[in-house]
Design an enzyme around this catalytic site. Structure first.
Site, PDB file in Angstrom:
ATOM      1  N   LYS A  54      13.071 -36.979 -15.408  1.00 55.83           N
ATOM      2  CA  LYS A  54      13.377 -38.394 -14.890  1.00 55.83           C
ATOM      3  C   LYS A  54      14.685 -38.854 -15.338  1.00 55.83           C
ATOM      4  O   LYS A  54      15.318 -39.447 -14.548  1.00 55.83           O
ATOM      5  CB  LYS A  54      12.075 -39.324 -15.015  1.00 55.83           C
ATOM      6  N   GLN A  98       4.762 -44.113 -18.168  1.00 53.77           N
ATOM      7  CA  GLN A  98       4.243 -42.583 -17.903  1.00 53.77           C
ATOM      8  C   GLN A  98       2.908 -42.376 -18.264  1.00 53.77           C
ATOM      9  O   GLN A  98       2.301 -42.973 -19.080  1.00 53.77           O
ATOM     10  CB  GLN A  98       5.129 -41.668 -18.857  1.00 53.77           C
ATOM     11  N   ASP A 121       6.391 -46.920  -9.244  1.00 57.31           N
ATOM     12  CA  ASP A 121       5.295 -46.012  -9.073  1.00 57.31           C
ATOM     13  C   ASP A 121       4.554 -46.538  -8.008  1.00 57.31           C
ATOM     14  O   ASP A 121       3.684 -45.453  -7.490  1.00 57.31           O
ATOM     15  CB  ASP A 121       4.492 -45.585 -10.233  1.00 57.31           C
TER      16      ASP A 121
END
Ligand code: NAP
Length: 301
Positions: A54, A98, A121
């Site tokens: 990422k 994460q 997200d």
């Protein structure tokens, strides 16, 4: 039947990232440096690889990234403090936590602590709720990528019967919401569904997000269906480790009109949409900031 279309996720992701690069350039012209903060708690090897990818992708498209690596014994309170700090930092536009987190951390509390405007997200309940209301929100990256790929293969999604196999918060449920928004008729299957094969055989569009290697073979598919395979499963193939999807690709190929391969299908789309969400978040926050200063100091504007 005609040769099935192989839906190329790498090429699609390259197109999305090219648009992101252009959007980043126009943000820089407005003196905005889009910035993504990534938080990793613990030493999970797969998570470390995801975070590295990422960060690398962000650098490639001109997004500044900040990595926060916390030890496995980090407390929920300590994590919440970091999230509060990033929420308050106006130079940070996206905050990504994460997953999975170590078991002792309250995951829901941590995800809910992220400012919904920075929730790249799309896991905060404000964004989840907004998505089911059909509002333009930061939507989860993998299902957004699947919808983009589907639009490559289906000229018109309206009225199509879509079957989503899997009901996770990360893929299945938001996928169903996005397909509804695109005017599909949607059926969601899960481990308790009765005769899932028969239900799936009615589908014009199949989204497989199960996590079971090659579960879905030709017997699940209507001739001419369009199949998006989200699954990423590592299997041992005669002593050789390799990745396969939730769909039995070779068997499905004789039935379908279009299908995504694994790897090279949905996988590259997730990071591409993370970058897209970060740019959208930066744009939204700069517009909100401008409106606020215009409201407070109308003469200056
Ligand atoms: P998950 O949280 O484990 O959810 C799996 C879902 O499949 C559950 O809803 C489960 O039902 C359902 N299920 C299990 N067995 C089933 C069966 N035999 N028939 C019908 N439904 C069944 O998994 P996930 O996070 O959604 O991920 C799914 C897959 O996508 C995994 O392989 C994952 O690695 C992959 N993935 C890929 C990406 C990407 O970037 N390409 C991103 C995320 C995930 P219940 O709810 O009843 O248990």
């Amino acid at each position: 039947m005609n040769t099935p279309l192989l839906i190329d996720g790498k090429a699609a992701a390259t197109r999305v990232l090219q648009q992101v690069r252009e959007d980043v350039a126009s943000l820089y012209e407005q003196a905005i440096e889009p910035t993504l903060a990534v938080i990793l708690v613990g030493n999970d090897p797969a998570s470390q690889v995801y975070v590295r990818n990422k960060v690398l992708r962000a650098e490639e498209v001109g997004i500044r990234s900040l990595e926060h690596r916390l030890p496995s014994d980090t407390t929920t309170e300590h994590l919440l403090q970091l999230i509060d700090h990033l929420n308050a930092d106006r130079s940070v536009h996206g905050v990504l936590l994460q997953l999975p987190l170590p078991a002792h951390i309250d995951e829901l509390r941590a995800l809910q602590a992220i400012n919904p405007d920075k929730d790249v997200d799309g896991f905060h309940s404000d964004n989840v709720g907004g998505l089911s209301q059909g509002r333009a929100v930061l939507a989860p990256c993998t299902p957004s990528g699947c919808l983009y790929l589907l639009k490559q293969a289906c000229v018109d999604l309206r009225g199509k019967h879509a079957v989503v196999i899997g009901r996770s918060n990360i893929v299945g449920k938001p996928m169903a919401a996005l397909l509804l928004q695109a005017d599909c008729s949607v059926t969601v299957l899960h481990s308790r569904s009765q005769d899932p094969q028969a239900l799936c055989r009615q589908a014009d569009i199949v989204i497989a997000a199960v996590g079971r290697p090659r579960l879905i073979d030709a017997g699940w598919l209507k001739p001419g269906a369009v199949v998006i395979d989200v699954g990423i499963n590592r299997i041992d193939d005669n002593g050789r480790s390799r990745l396969v999807g939730d769909v039995d690709f070779d068997s499905a190929l004789n039935r379908v009109a279009a299908i995504t391969p694994v790897p090279g299908g949905v996988g590259p789309m997730t990071i591409a949409f993370l970058m897209k969400n970060t740019v959208t978040a930066a744009l939204n926050q700069s517009q909100a900031q401008r409106s606020l200063s215009e409201a407070v100091c109308p003469s200056i504007s």
